[in-house]
Scaffold this motif. Structure first.
Motif, PDB file in Angstrom:
ATOM      1  N   VAL A  29      20.206  -5.992 -14.007  1.00  0.00           N
ATOM      2  CA  VAL A  29      19.433  -4.882 -13.451  1.00  0.00           C
ATOM      3  C   VAL A  29      19.746  -4.713 -11.965  1.00  0.00           C
ATOM      4  O   VAL A  29      19.885  -3.594 -11.473  1.00  0.00           O
ATOM      5  CB  VAL A  29      17.927  -5.085 -13.714  1.00  0.00           C
ATOM      6  CG1 VAL A  29      17.101  -4.021 -13.016  1.00  0.00           C
ATOM      7  CG2 VAL A  29      17.654  -5.071 -15.220  1.00  0.00           C
ATOM      8  N   ALA A  30      19.894  -5.812 -11.238  1.00  0.00           N
ATOM      9  CA  ALA A  30      20.256  -5.733  -9.817  1.00  0.00           C
ATOM     10  C   ALA A  30      21.637  -5.101  -9.642  1.00  0.00           C
ATOM     11  O   ALA A  30      21.847  -4.289  -8.731  1.00  0.00           O
ATOM     12  CB  ALA A  30      20.211  -7.121  -9.182  1.00  0.00           C
ATOM     13  N   ARG A  84      21.147  -1.374 -10.130  1.00  0.00           N
ATOM     14  CA  ARG A  84      20.508  -0.767  -8.950  1.00  0.00           C
ATOM     15  C   ARG A  84      21.514  -0.610  -7.824  1.00  0.00           C
ATOM     16  O   ARG A  84      21.558   0.422  -7.160  1.00  0.00           O
ATOM     17  CB  ARG A  84      19.320  -1.617  -8.506  1.00  0.00           C
ATOM     18  CG  ARG A  84      18.142  -1.560  -9.463  1.00  0.00           C
ATOM     19  CD  ARG A  84      17.050  -2.536  -9.041  1.00  0.00           C
ATOM     20  NE  ARG A  84      16.650  -2.311  -7.672  1.00  0.00           N
ATOM     21  CZ  ARG A  84      15.520  -1.728  -7.304  1.00  0.00           C
ATOM     22  NH1 ARG A  84      14.672  -1.322  -8.218  1.00  0.00           N
ATOM     23  NH2 ARG A  84      15.226  -1.560  -6.046  1.00  0.00           N
ATOM     24  N   ASP A  85      22.334  -1.603  -7.643  1.00  0.00           N
ATOM     25  CA  ASP A  85      23.367  -1.534  -6.599  1.00  0.00           C
ATOM     26  C   ASP A  85      24.382  -0.437  -6.936  1.00  0.00           C
ATOM     27  O   ASP A  85      24.761   0.353  -6.069  1.00  0.00           O
ATOM     28  CB  ASP A  85      24.050  -2.894  -6.461  1.00  0.00           C
ATOM     29  CG  ASP A  85      25.012  -2.940  -5.296  1.00  0.00           C
ATOM     30  OD1 ASP A  85      24.631  -2.488  -4.192  1.00  0.00           O
ATOM     31  OD2 ASP A  85      26.138  -3.431  -5.482  1.00  0.00           O
ATOM     32  N   TYR A 130      24.038   2.282  -8.614  1.00  0.00           N
ATOM     33  CA  TYR A 130      23.468   3.623  -8.448  1.00  0.00           C
ATOM     34  C   TYR A 130      22.872   3.849  -7.057  1.00  0.00           C
ATOM     35  O   TYR A 130      22.256   4.889  -6.821  1.00  0.00           O
ATOM     36  CB  TYR A 130      22.423   3.890  -9.531  1.00  0.00           C
ATOM     37  CG  TYR A 130      23.054   4.151 -10.869  1.00  0.00           C
ATOM     38  CD1 TYR A 130      23.771   5.318 -11.114  1.00  0.00           C
ATOM     39  CD2 TYR A 130      22.959   3.228 -11.904  1.00  0.00           C
ATOM     40  CE1 TYR A 130      24.375   5.563 -12.334  1.00  0.00           C
ATOM     41  CE2 TYR A 130      23.550   3.472 -13.134  1.00  0.00           C
ATOM     42  CZ  TYR A 130      24.249   4.633 -13.335  1.00  0.00           C
ATOM     43  OH  TYR A 130      24.845   4.873 -14.555  1.00  0.00           O
ATOM     44  N   LEU A 159      20.440   2.200  -5.603  1.00  0.00           N
ATOM     45  CA  LEU A 159      18.990   2.062  -5.634  1.00  0.00           C
ATOM     46  C   LEU A 159      18.506   0.710  -5.123  1.00  0.00           C
ATOM     47  O   LEU A 159      17.302   0.445  -5.124  1.00  0.00           O
ATOM     48  CB  LEU A 159      18.482   2.258  -7.063  1.00  0.00           C
ATOM     49  CG  LEU A 159      18.806   3.618  -7.694  1.00  0.00           C
ATOM     50  CD1 LEU A 159      18.407   3.632  -9.156  1.00  0.00           C
ATOM     51  CD2 LEU A 159      18.119   4.736  -6.933  1.00  0.00           C
ATOM     52  N   ALA A 160      19.418  -0.142  -4.704  1.00  0.00           N
ATOM     53  CA  ALA A 160      19.027  -1.471  -4.222  1.00  0.00           C
ATOM     54  C   ALA A 160      18.236  -1.328  -2.934  1.00  0.00           C
ATOM     55  O   ALA A 160      18.512  -0.470  -2.092  1.00  0.00           O
ATOM     56  CB  ALA A 160      20.257  -2.345  -3.991  1.00  0.00           C
ATOM     57  N   ASP A 197      16.331  -6.605  -1.910  1.00  0.00           N
ATOM     58  CA  ASP A 197      16.969  -7.013  -3.164  1.00  0.00           C
ATOM     59  C   ASP A 197      18.028  -8.058  -2.921  1.00  0.00           C
ATOM     60  O   ASP A 197      18.705  -8.140  -1.991  1.00  0.00           O
ATOM     61  CB  ASP A 197      17.600  -5.813  -3.888  1.00  0.00           C
ATOM     62  CG  ASP A 197      16.554  -4.960  -4.577  1.00  0.00           C
ATOM     63  OD1 ASP A 197      15.384  -5.347  -4.576  1.00  0.00           O
ATOM     64  OD2 ASP A 197      16.942  -3.903  -5.110  1.00  0.00           O
TER      65      ASP A 197
END
Length: 66
Positions: free
Chosen positions: A52-53, A56-57, A59, A61-62, A66
């Motif tokens: 998931v991290a 997020r990175d 896209y 979104l991190a 994080d």
């Protein structure tokens, strides 16, 4: 050791969703999902917090924490 077998998960998933693809790693998986998705489709990333991290990175979104 706690991870589920990807082939078994795919087999079970195909009972509910006809298009199930497997990829060897996150970059390949996100690339495949992006290539297969139509505009407006949802790409849902599940798995460990590490996966998931990575998503997020990928896209952007991190968060700083994080």
């Amino acid at each position: 050791p706690r991870a589920a077998d990807p082939e078994r998960l795919a087999a079970v998933s195909r009972g509910r969703c006809p298009q199930v693809e497997l990829a060897p790693d996150f970059p390949s998986a996100i690339g495949l999902a992006t290539a297969l998705a139509d505009p407006g489709d949802l790409i849902c990333v599940t798995g460990s917090l590490f996966i998931v991290a990575d998503a997020r990175d990928h896209y952007g979104l991190a968060l700083d924490k994080d």
